[in-house]
Design a protein around this motif. Sequence first.
Motif, PDB file in Angstrom:
ATOM      1  N   ALA B 291      48.855 -13.255  28.403  1.00 39.79           N
ATOM      2  CA  ALA B 291      48.391 -12.912  29.755  1.00 39.79           C
ATOM      3  C   ALA B 291      47.591 -11.616  29.731  1.00 39.79           C
ATOM      4  CB  ALA B 291      49.585 -12.804  30.704  1.00 39.79           C
ATOM      5  N   LEU B 292      48.066 -10.663  28.943  1.00 40.50           N
ATOM      6  CA  LEU B 292      47.340  -9.402  28.804  1.00 40.50           C
ATOM      7  C   LEU B 292      46.001  -9.614  28.119  1.00 40.50           C
ATOM      8  CD1 LEU B 292      49.890  -6.690  27.684  1.00 40.50           C
ATOM      9  CD2 LEU B 292      48.171  -6.444  29.486  1.00 40.50           C
ATOM     10  N   GLN B 293      46.008 -10.369  27.019  1.00 40.74           N
ATOM     11  CA  GLN B 293      44.773 -10.602  26.272  1.00 40.74           C
ATOM     12  C   GLN B 293      43.714 -11.262  27.148  1.00 40.74           C
ATOM     13  OE1 GLN B 293      45.203  -8.516  23.711  1.00 40.74           O
ATOM     14  NE2 GLN B 293      44.195  -9.979  22.357  1.00 40.74           N
ATOM     15  N   SER B 294      44.179 -12.149  28.022  1.00 39.83           N
ATOM     16  CA  SER B 294      43.222 -12.882  28.865  1.00 39.83           C
ATOM     17  C   SER B 294      42.527 -11.949  29.857  1.00 39.83           C
ATOM     18  CB  SER B 294      43.930 -14.004  29.618  1.00 39.83           C
ATOM     19  OG  SER B 294      44.764 -13.451  30.628  1.00 39.83           O
ATOM     20  N   LEU B 295      43.083 -10.748  30.031  1.00 35.74           N
ATOM     21  CA  LEU B 295      42.468  -9.791  30.958  1.00 35.74           C
ATOM     22  C   LEU B 295      41.341  -8.980  30.309  1.00 35.74           C
ATOM     23  CD1 LEU B 295      45.674  -8.414  32.740  1.00 35.74           C
ATOM     24  CD2 LEU B 295      43.963  -9.990  33.687  1.00 35.74           C
ATOM     25  N   ILE B 296      41.165  -9.136  28.999  1.00 33.85           N
ATOM     26  CA  ILE B 296      40.071  -8.403  28.334  1.00 33.85           C
ATOM     27  C   ILE B 296      38.747  -9.049  28.726  1.00 33.85           C
ATOM     28  CG2 ILE B 296      39.043  -7.682  26.149  1.00 33.85           C
ATOM     29  CD1 ILE B 296      41.794  -7.796  24.883  1.00 33.85           C
ATOM     30  N   HIS B 297      37.921  -8.307  29.392  1.00 31.94           N
ATOM     31  CA  HIS B 297      36.611  -8.820  29.803  1.00 31.94           C
ATOM     32  C   HIS B 297      35.716  -8.980  28.569  1.00 31.94           C
ATOM     33  CE1 HIS B 297      32.723  -8.959  31.896  1.00 31.94           C
ATOM     34  NE2 HIS B 297      33.408  -9.262  32.990  1.00 31.94           N
ATOM     35  N   PRO B 298      34.910 -10.069  28.507  1.00 31.66           N
ATOM     36  CA  PRO B 298      34.039 -10.252  27.330  1.00 31.66           C
ATOM     37  C   PRO B 298      33.152  -9.039  27.046  1.00 31.66           C
ATOM     38  CG  PRO B 298      34.048 -12.235  28.689  1.00 31.66           C
ATOM     39  CD  PRO B 298      34.843 -11.211  29.438  1.00 31.66           C
ATOM     40  N   ASP B 299      32.686  -8.360  28.081  1.00 30.77           N
ATOM     41  CA  ASP B 299      31.853  -7.164  27.845  1.00 30.77           C
ATOM     42  C   ASP B 299      32.633  -6.093  27.091  1.00 30.77           C
ATOM     43  OD1 ASP B 299      29.999  -8.497  29.325  1.00 30.77           O
ATOM     44  OD2 ASP B 299      30.098  -7.167  31.084  1.00 30.77           O
ATOM     45  N   VAL B 300      33.926  -5.994  27.414  1.00 25.51           N
ATOM     46  CA  VAL B 300      34.778  -4.993  26.751  1.00 25.51           C
ATOM     47  C   VAL B 300      35.032  -5.398  25.303  1.00 25.51           C
ATOM     48  CG1 VAL B 300      37.070  -3.929  26.729  1.00 25.51           C
ATOM     49  CG2 VAL B 300      35.860  -4.247  28.911  1.00 25.51           C
ATOM     50  N   GLY B 301      35.355  -6.674  25.119  1.00 23.91           N
ATOM     51  CA  GLY B 301      35.620  -7.146  23.766  1.00 23.91           C
ATOM     52  C   GLY B 301      34.412  -6.954  22.864  1.00 23.91           C
ATOM     53  N   ARG B 302      33.256  -7.322  23.356  1.00 21.51           N
ATOM     54  CA  ARG B 302      32.012  -7.203  22.588  1.00 21.51           C
ATOM     55  C   ARG B 302      31.710  -5.729  22.273  1.00 21.51           C
ATOM     56  NH1 ARG B 302      27.474 -10.713  22.786  1.00 21.51           N
ATOM     57  NH2 ARG B 302      28.171 -11.756  24.677  1.00 21.51           N
ATOM     58  N   MET B 303      31.911  -4.878  23.257  1.00 22.33           N
ATOM     59  CA  MET B 303      31.612  -3.458  23.056  1.00 22.33           C
ATOM     60  C   MET B 303      32.542  -2.834  22.025  1.00 22.33           C
ATOM     61  SD  MET B 303      31.692  -0.407  25.844  1.00 22.33           S
ATOM     62  CE  MET B 303      33.442  -0.655  26.153  1.00 22.33           C
ATOM     63  N   ARG B 304      33.823  -3.188  22.091  1.00 23.39           N
ATOM     64  CA  ARG B 304      34.765  -2.587  21.127  1.00 23.39           C
ATOM     65  C   ARG B 304      34.382  -2.959  19.694  1.00 23.39           C
ATOM     66  NH1 ARG B 304      40.734  -3.801  22.057  1.00 23.39           N
ATOM     67  NH2 ARG B 304      41.084  -1.795  21.047  1.00 23.39           N
ATOM     68  N   LEU B 305      33.982  -4.218  19.512  1.00 26.58           N
ATOM     69  CA  LEU B 305      33.578  -4.642  18.164  1.00 26.58           C
ATOM     70  C   LEU B 305      32.290  -3.941  17.735  1.00 26.58           C
ATOM     71  CD1 LEU B 305      34.334  -8.478  18.305  1.00 26.58           C
ATOM     72  CD2 LEU B 305      35.800  -6.619  17.482  1.00 26.58           C
ATOM     73  N   SER B 306      31.325  -3.855  18.646  1.00 20.03           N
ATOM     74  CA  SER B 306      30.064  -3.179  18.308  1.00 20.03           C
ATOM     75  C   SER B 306      30.332  -1.739  17.886  1.00 20.03           C
ATOM     76  CB  SER B 306      29.122  -3.181  19.524  1.00 20.03           C
ATOM     77  OG  SER B 306      28.761  -4.495  19.877  1.00 20.03           O
ATOM     78  N   ASN B 307      31.213  -1.066  18.629  1.00 17.70           N
ATOM     79  CA  ASN B 307      31.475   0.340  18.322  1.00 17.70           C
ATOM     80  C   ASN B 307      32.154   0.517  16.967  1.00 17.70           C
ATOM     81  OD1 ASN B 307      30.395   0.978  20.768  1.00 17.70           O
ATOM     82  ND2 ASN B 307      32.351   1.399  21.776  1.00 17.70           N
ATOM     83  N   ASP B 308      33.180  -0.294  16.733  1.00 18.28           N
ATOM     84  CA  ASP B 308      33.956  -0.068  15.510  1.00 18.28           C
ATOM     85  C   ASP B 308      33.245  -0.592  14.269  1.00 18.28           C
ATOM     86  OD1 ASP B 308      35.751   1.173  17.099  1.00 18.28           O
ATOM     87  OD2 ASP B 308      37.391  -0.265  16.841  1.00 18.28           O
ATOM     88  N   LEU B 309      32.333  -1.562  14.461  1.00 15.21           N
ATOM     89  CA  LEU B 309      31.520  -2.055  13.332  1.00 15.21           C
ATOM     90  C   LEU B 309      30.238  -1.228  13.192  1.00 15.21           C
ATOM     91  CD1 LEU B 309      31.695  -4.391  11.234  1.00 15.21           C
ATOM     92  CD2 LEU B 309      30.233  -5.733  12.762  1.00 15.21           C
TER      93      LEU B 309
END
Lengths: 452, 452
Positions: B291-309
């Motif tokens: 339920a928590l994971q489903s609250l991650i907005h795609p923009d947030v998920g994409r940004m976190r990966l872009s930043n850490d990569l």
Amino acid sequence: MTKMALAVLIQGTGAHPASWLQTETAADASTDIDYYKAAAQLAERGRFDLFFIADTPAARTDNLHAWSRFPMFMNVFEPVTLLSAVASVTSHIGLGATASTSFYEPYNVARLFASLDHLSHGRAAWNVVTSANDYAARNFGLDRLPPHGERYERAREFVSVVQALWDSWEDDAFIQDRESGRNFDPAKLHVLDHHGRYFKVHGALNIARTPQGQPVIIQAGASNTGKDFAAATAEVVFASDSGVAEGRAFYQDLKGRMAKFGREPDDLKVLAGLPVVIGTSAQEAEDKYQALQSLIHPDVGRMRLSNDLEVDLSDLPLDEPVPLDRIPATSNFHQTYFANIAGMIRRGMTLRQIYMSYERGLETVRGTPIQIADRMEEWVAGGAADGFMMLFHTMPGGLRDFVELVVPELQRRGLMRADYEARTLRGHLGLKRPPNRYAQAAEVAPIAAAAE
Amino acid sequence: MTKMALAVLIQGTGAHPASWLQTETAADASTDIDYYKAAAQLAERGRFDLFFIADTPAARTDNLHAWSRFPMFMNVFEPVTLLSAVASVTSHIGLGATASTSFYEPYNVARLFASLDHLSHGRAAWNVVTSANDYAARNFGLDRLPPHGERYERAREFVSVVQALWDSWEDDAFIQDRESGRNFDPAKLHVLDHHGRYFKVHGALNIARTPQGQPVIIQAGASNTGKDFAAATAEVVFASDSGVAEGRAFYQDLKGRMAKFGREPDDLKVLAGLPVVIGTSAQEAEDKYQALQSLIHPDVGRMRLSNDLEVDLSDLPLDEPVPLDRIPATSNFHQTYFANIAGMIRRGMTLRQIYMSYERGLETVRGTPIQIADRMEEWVAGGAADGFMMLFHTMPGGLRDFVELVVPELQRRGLMRADYEARTLRGHLGLKRPPNRYAQAAEVAPIAAAAE
């Protein structure tokens, strides 16, 4: 009658060089957090506006035998951590600390005081100083303190960066709207892009605008440059004149300079430094004071004068007048202290006479509670101050005597509040909550556009 | 059986990117000092060793629409002021905070943590990080973070200066002898005279040696350089491996490096990062997590990966595998995060699959209290950790569940203390109180002299 503002200056175990020798204060009080908490609670019981911690980021590293008799600067808390701990056990009193613009980064200072303002619910104040001393300079990669003019130039830029960072977020930026998934409104975050002579800062503070809008700015500069800086940016100024006439002259000079910076005289409160020793009779107070003075070791007295005059006086006899040619041509460290000592040398005083009466420009008032209240009333009624920064030579006794004996007398006269009427330091002092610079601009912009 | 050490990592309203959307946590908790005080008291009730605040000295200044959905770094207290306030309402739990060696002056950091150690009566810990990010770099006059090797070189020098300053005063320097008028013994003050590549510091700390001798040093570096640095200086290391086998390999590697720096394996405690979601059944825990994971907005998920990569992924479709050629040749920001994402790309995962399972190298354990205790026991018994840095996705609920349901189970198994047996963080962790380097030298010197 206008209420007077009251601050208490805390320097370790007391404001007197020999305070630690008094048995009333625990010898290790300067690093005993419970001592500070109790002192702040006592000041809060006395309805003080501000609990203030002076600071220099350095221990002394030479003349150690003299400093071991005068340990005020050798073993103390870092003041913002200290005040954060004190915030947890107080609810109203303001919490102010010194941080030098010469030895910190603006972003870190902005955060420390913004954080203190949040965790104290609007009670933080920053005393902006440029000076400290060469001991501090050497802790930060410098051989000595930069020159006076350069320090002030850096200080102006430093404060402007800190204040801009404090406005990073508009007051209503954090909307925390779970429905839309928006925690803040991106339009209300303003990224600073500062390229100055001393600092380059591109960023935003990572904390919401504070309860006070901005922490209160304190200053104490008495030089011409210092007074202009204070007139432009300070909201509280600690003054150090001993007589009402000099006090009034400083007060009028300082407030007179404010108009050119677009400020009202009431936007700045002048607090006169006031060391007191209280007795049941004038004679008892005088005896208490003289007993303290007699505890100043000659090595300490001589060292303090050498430091503040910025010249070595260690070869001079104690009981002969100081030769006039020992006065240096210019001062860098602190112009008021310098002028004060130079004046006494010119009046033909001996080294011992000078150190026994030298109080860095202040003069301890010795008297009964009534006499001290009289002096304070005279000072405020005479237009020489908006209030006082009290110094107590011994702690906690000096503060306790004042809270129990002088405060009720001032309240009886209508010169002090009976209880707090506000929850923030700005509220206590009657200072405006500064509007966010960007929120203003946003309101103005459409009008300007329409006029074109 | 050896007791396990337990820390709790606090990041605003919870460790999960969407934690603030949970109604259990007040939306403004990240700047509500009472929220942190209650959390620290709760952790203390659970007999935790350490209450730990992660920090980066910066707000994000781009991609604001995405950050507005993931505000973890935008609105937080400065951690040392926060912990100073928390110290006033707790009595045993350790208090740790991050401060980057890239953006502070050693003298200021030495003071902040020494002050915290004094006012908490021996509970302070400093998490030494070199990194932060480019947002932080821009707040301090740089365009970007210095390269990895240079940051570590600076960090080594920074820590050595801070630790030397912490030894400025021998433990018994402040004799406070009123009879002789000597507050301290000048022979027990040691002035540092450091001329290094990054810092020049001539001075002494203006606070007595702290209750712990020195605050505890924490690190989390996982690169080869980082592990050597930790083996040389860290006393607590936060590890981030998901499996027992990898954890044990890291543990043995790190502890194996210590001998060359003259240290014993027990001088350093490895705490494995452990996010947990607790349910009355495994299914309930899994459902809560999903339920928590489903609250991650795609923009947030994409940004976190872009930043850490450290590469822009904003043009990629969510539901197709990420092309291998999007993996940059080298990492500067954080090598573990980088390797973790690169590995998932190489396994052919889509952008959405990656961000839904990416936890910066950690993996949330979902289960009943018994299952979570089993996992913790397996980990410690398997030689993969000395304890855990717990992460709770939602606060205060996650911590409360753990304290009420898992801690009693761990105590029943003899894996956790029933009550505190010490008053300092070093005492809790079983870490030695470091002797003052100068006091040692003084003892050794006469022997060496006699031998000549």
